[in-house]
Design a protein around this motif. Sequence first.
Motif, mmCIF file in Angstrom:
data_model
loop_
_atom_site.group_PDB
_atom_site.id
_atom_site.type_symbol
_atom_site.label_atom_id
_atom_site.label_comp_id
_atom_site.label_asym_id
_atom_site.label_seq_id
_atom_site.Cartn_x
_atom_site.Cartn_y
_atom_site.Cartn_z
ATOM 1 N N ARG A 1 5.062 -2.842 4.684
ATOM 2 C CA ARG A 1 4.407 -3.015 3.680
ATOM 3 C C ARG A 1 3.641 -1.670 3.114
ATOM 4 O O ARG A 1 3.127 -1.657 2.021
ATOM 5 N N ILE A 2 3.718 -0.877 3.763
ATOM 6 C CA ILE A 2 2.986 0.486 3.492
ATOM 7 C C ILE A 2 4.062 1.559 3.580
ATOM 8 O O ILE A 2 4.757 1.781 4.436
ATOM 9 N N ASN A 3 3.967 2.261 2.356
ATOM 10 C CA ASN A 3 4.688 3.378 2.200
ATOM 11 C C ASN A 3 3.980 4.802 2.090
ATOM 12 O O ASN A 3 2.821 4.736 1.600
ATOM 13 N N ILE A 4 4.548 5.823 2.861
ATOM 14 C CA ILE A 4 3.999 6.968 2.854
ATOM 15 C C ILE A 4 4.765 8.208 2.492
ATOM 16 O O ILE A 4 5.922 8.454 2.911
ATOM 17 N N VAL A 5 4.290 8.981 1.517
ATOM 18 C CA VAL A 5 5.054 10.195 1.185
ATOM 19 C C VAL A 5 4.259 11.451 1.548
ATOM 20 O O VAL A 5 3.284 11.750 0.854
ATOM 21 N N SER B 1 0.832 -1.217 0.098
ATOM 22 C CA SER B 1 -0.056 -0.058 0.063
ATOM 23 C C SER B 1 0.910 1.375 0.009
ATOM 24 O O SER B 1 2.157 1.137 0.479
ATOM 25 N N TYR B 2 0.437 2.476 -0.658
ATOM 26 C CA TYR B 2 1.122 3.587 -0.364
ATOM 27 C C TYR B 2 -0.017 4.608 -0.290
ATOM 28 O O TYR B 2 -1.153 4.683 -0.713
ATOM 29 N N GLN B 3 0.668 6.097 0.108
ATOM 30 C CA GLN B 3 -0.020 6.915 0.061
ATOM 31 C C GLN B 3 0.696 8.156 -0.219
ATOM 32 O O GLN B 3 2.029 8.405 0.580
ATOM 33 N N VAL B 4 0.470 8.986 -1.346
ATOM 34 C CA VAL B 4 1.293 10.091 -1.709
ATOM 35 C C VAL B 4 0.514 11.337 -1.568
ATOM 36 O O VAL B 4 -0.661 11.223 -2.393
ATOM 37 N N ASN B 5 1.002 12.646 -1.172
ATOM 38 C CA ASN B 5 0.160 13.602 -0.948
ATOM 39 C C ASN B 5 0.965 14.847 -2.035
ATOM 40 O O ASN B 5 2.104 14.941 -1.880
#
Lengths: 363, 363, 363, 363
Positions: free
Chosen positions: B261-265, B223-227
């Motif tokens: 397993r989770i990347n956050i930007v 999973s990832y989250q990019v803002n």
Amino acid sequence: VGIVGVGNNTSALVQGVYRYSQPEGINIATERQEGILFPKLCNYEIKDITFSVAFDVDSRKIGRDLGTAIYSEPNKYPRIFEEDLKTGTIVQPAPALDGVPEFLEDIVEVDQVSKPSSEELDSYFDFCVEKIHLSKTDVLVNFLPSGSHKATQFFARAAAKGHAAFINCIPSPVVNSPEILELFEKENLPLLGDDLESQFGSSLIHRTLLQTLETRGLEIMRSYQVNLGGNADFKNLQFRSDAKQQSKKKAISTISSTPDRINIVPSGGFLPVLGDNKIGYLMIEGRGWLGMPVNIDLKLSVQDSSNAAGVVIDLIRIAKGAIDQGLSGYVSLSYYFKNPLDRKLDTDEAIEVIRSFNSDTSA
Amino acid sequence: VGIVGVGNNTSALVQGVYRYSQPEGINIATERQEGILFPKLCNYEIKDITFSVAFDVDSRKIGRDLGTAIYSEPNKYPRIFEEDLKTGTIVQPAPALDGVPEFLEDIVEVDQVSKPSSEELDSYFDFCVEKIHLSKTDVLVNFLPSGSHKATQFFARAAAKGHAAFINCIPSPVVNSPEILELFEKENLPLLGDDLESQFGSSLIHRTLLQTLETRGLEIMRSYQVNLGGNADFKNLQFRSDAKQQSKKKAISTISSTPDRINIVPSGGFLPVLGDNKIGYLMIEGRGWLGMPVNIDLKLSVQDSSNAAGVVIDLIRIAKGAIDQGLSGYVSLSYYFKNPLDRKLDTDEAIEVIRSFNSDTSA
Amino acid sequence: VGIVGVGNNTSALVQGVYRYSQPEGINIATERQEGILFPKLCNYEIKDITFSVAFDVDSRKIGRDLGTAIYSEPNKYPRIFEEDLKTGTIVQPAPALDGVPEFLEDIVEVDQVSKPSSEELDSYFDFCVEKIHLSKTDVLVNFLPSGSHKATQFFARAAAKGHAAFINCIPSPVVNSPEILELFEKENLPLLGDDLESQFGSSLIHRTLLQTLETRGLEIMRSYQVNLGGNADFKNLQFRSDAKQQSKKKAISTISSTPDRINIVPSGGFLPVLGDNKIGYLMIEGRGWLGMPVNIDLKLSVQDSSNAAGVVIDLIRIAKGAIDQGLSGYVSLSYYFKNPLDRKLDTDEAIEVIRSFNSDTSA
Amino acid sequence: VGIVGVGNNTSALVQGVYRYSQPEGINIATERQEGILFPKLCNYEIKDITFSVAFDVDSRKIGRDLGTAIYSEPNKYPRIFEEDLKTGTIVQPAPALDGVPEFLEDIVEVDQVSKPSSEELDSYFDFCVEKIHLSKTDVLVNFLPSGSHKATQFFARAAAKGHAAFINCIPSPVVNSPEILELFEKENLPLLGDDLESQFGSSLIHRTLLQTLETRGLEIMRSYQVNLGGNADFKNLQFRSDAKQQSKKKAISTISSTPDRINIVPSGGFLPVLGDNKIGYLMIEGRGWLGMPVNIDLKLSVQDSSNAAGVVIDLIRIAKGAIDQGLSGYVSLSYYFKNPLDRKLDTDEAIEVIRSFNSDTSA
């Protein structure tokens, strides 16, 4: 457990029960993976489930072992096992009571035996009751396609007479039919339904997101949900979407204060390229502080039939647990159905309810 | 209430307080719209809030009425009122303790008075304490840009000495700093923080969806989250993202069993075309029954600064309520911060906590 | 120019012609903005266009000035002008030859005069011919809803007899009908069609992307296109989608070597919350070097009716230019139609063709 | 062909050349699949390509067969062949002239031999020239990471002296460096560059869509492009993005009349969960007829390194074809590079140019 309708959902369920009953499958299930919340529920493990009886109208399935029939056309669920499974259970003919709509004629091949005259219907009913009764089926699961109102009621009555609990996975009214509900109360048998909510589908996500907006005090301005798929159920849904739409709308409206701003399309298109894959598109427009807009666009992709199997695996064991406890009539599992008798619980409450079943029976 | 940092968040807060204090604004707030959950909280309505003091480093804001400064460059929050507001509060100079990074040099114009020598710093501190004290500020809100560690600690200490509660909206450690926490306990003042969680932002949605997957027994594979954003805070974040990333990761990891397993930007790009708009992209890949994939793709678009105002409007009143009740030290409002001292509550628990404040004070 | 069907497309066209005929509107058009490619085409500017005649079946439109009727229910196109426009042209009754399908009954109010008996039909035809003829209409534009086969042919014949060129914007066969084509050749009148391709719609984007993949040597594995809308045309399309689907498929298949891997749904759902907004979802899965996957997910949002107006504004002038040049029969503008007689041109070729018209007439 | 930089691109290229040189691979290539536009180009088939020399700085690659080194850490391109390939070419040490940035220190292991003192550099240069010369390398391909300005110029000069054409796949100026261009002209060798445009990437799609809007007369209001990836090149790009951003912007601005309304982020985030996968998000807001909005949201997912290999496979053969024809200096293949010397061609023109090479050499 007995099955009505040997489609993709049944394929997912049967293959899964076999896989998770194998030694390495048990490990997977125990480590709480792959969508199995309760390796043991109401004292039953997955390997305690056996398939006792199965009904279908398609000539390519009738007369075959259930483990072969699940791989027959037009089923599209992926094949997990190289060789056909041997369940020892032969698929029995079911009556095509609701007819086969024109748009499914090139997909479904209704067997001659599934077209009884109205005179023959009574003896057909007795035949089905006998099959259920003699096979000692505890729980009959209704996996017929949406819109099969008459056939659903037929098999609910057959289950009641054949001494089996009934789980209704489609929108046709069963727990919402007072006569049938009364029948199950009289026969001292549990009844679960109506319209299975997927383990992880558009309705769940849509409801969760709308709820999150409302909890945070944002106003929902407009929203839609459109679902696309490529299996026979989707082709069916496109034309018989009324009951489904009502059911879906009800699943949403319990949480939203503005249901008229929300549009739901159960089947926005039959897309053969998708196979058993299901796509859901959601859009939510809200308004917050100083009227500033909040927009969400979401695409969800799931294996349609896996979604049903992951829930039914629990319901079967709860239904059996209810029998063991002597419960009869409507079993309140509103979380798992889009159109239950009572109000929908939220997740935490729902898990409490299941836990209570679990402990009651294990006591 | 006093304000440190007259940026977009402050613009949203000040304009909102004015709007919702007007007669028609009160109606909007009362009908539970536009992100206002509690028209009345701890006995205070929105119209009870006045701005007593404000600090900033930018020469275009210092010396001006707060109601004019909120519309000064480089602020980008939309203008709700045609004419500048008259708050009667003049923006005071703040010391630029953390320097202005190179990449912000063309955006921020630091006033000469905001560059005190180290010798002048003590008298600067006394100046700020006096401003807070004489203005009878009850609550000081820290809206400095991310990465302003020294300035945040400076103003937290000034609040403590000036007899004001402190709400820390950025990741710099304040409640997570034992010395500062002790200071507020000693001064008998409430302390809230660290790092405001938006009323409706990527972290909330991401956490909600991951939680929904886990609750349903699905395994999260990746999973990832990019803002993305276009205001000064985003340009800042792109280079000073470490504290934010830790804080965001912590906000997610409390619910996920597989945080690796989770990347956050936090800031995937400074996009001037977006203005004060903020875009978040989320992707979640999970695995369910028989290992079948579940994929979610989501785009979230919000007004960045409205998101903060909708939460701070409650925190200000709770902080004041805490003073009224004589509470001191850390106030447990873990739901509203990404990096609180105690474990994060879920929504229902959080609302219980707020309700308890409400009733305690109204008693 | 005359209009058949006073719906959203007509509203966009009429309002646009008025706007771009005003002094400031001319400037906008000249600076090549807002979708106007040719401020002057075949010697005609936008302000040279006047509305000479209009036909509709709805009792809320018949008998009113066209400038009022365009704002009548169920039209949803945004209102650009505060006051109704004064065109001086009264909407005439049209015969509802194709019936009004059940699902539109609550949307359309067919006037009594629009339900002629079969005996009255001939005099009705003469009435329409006379209206076209006496108003000196040069070009008649068919903006009837999809599926209006009989009415389309009726008005094509009426145009031919009333000495007007005909532009067929819907899938019903007109240029693809040999008899009607012959009729226009005989009457020495230009005929344009069938089925307008939007100025900027799903089909254009889909074709462009598929073409880009193929040009780069990637294999298209599977793809779909699903369209959603909320105006009456979309409700109509959902039930009368056959002709549209064929037409759309043809628009795509001219460029793809694997049309069977592409599914197209012209109307995946009637979503009232969308109003005149149209949403298109595209998905393309391809395969490149070493079989590695390439995936595209796209969401397109447009004002449905603006899309038609931006193209028709050119076609009207080209049709008039063709009359000026004495061209008759099929006018080859395959770029602008989904179902032309000849092969579809690509963009560069198409602009060449238009330029040629332009220079021919200006000579 | 010789290779500078044994990363993911090289892995894709080497594995692809082996696969498409095998009998069944030739069939795949001939049937124009998997991204191979020209099975035969300038008289050369894919199987005519052999790897003569390779350079890298990483101690895990130096001294190994190229067919083993491509599978070494930190490479992430998928393994197509179970066993390592045997190319017979040993990876030679390259000098780490641009240093290894801090953020890559835990990813790259620079060999001692790759850290020559400035005195040793001359003999290092001679060593590389000799390796190129003795291996009879015709074409040297520069696959170094973005930002390797000095190393790129080092190897361009080495190629010129070692009698090899040079293909520069990164943004560092080579064809845009007058001295180096002159050097190749003097040595009578072809030079291709700068900055490879992916076979199918964000820039291509973005440019195609913007062009489609402009061709249809719509105004572009604002647009962005953000790229995400998880391989070493992406981590590198995040910190050394300047040259790349310029190059990408140039690739877009050639077609757009409003480049200031378009924001491009070459690396919006290093997301290890993505591996060699690359995600691109595009947003375009336009305005058409009557100012009505047109919005596009797109997500593109590709295998990053496959994208380069599919283009380089053509460029290698064209470079060799240019040598065969005696062409020297800049070879105009502007379509394939983001930052060429001359204006970018569109697709049709580009294919014409390649066809011309093809026929010239086959004559």
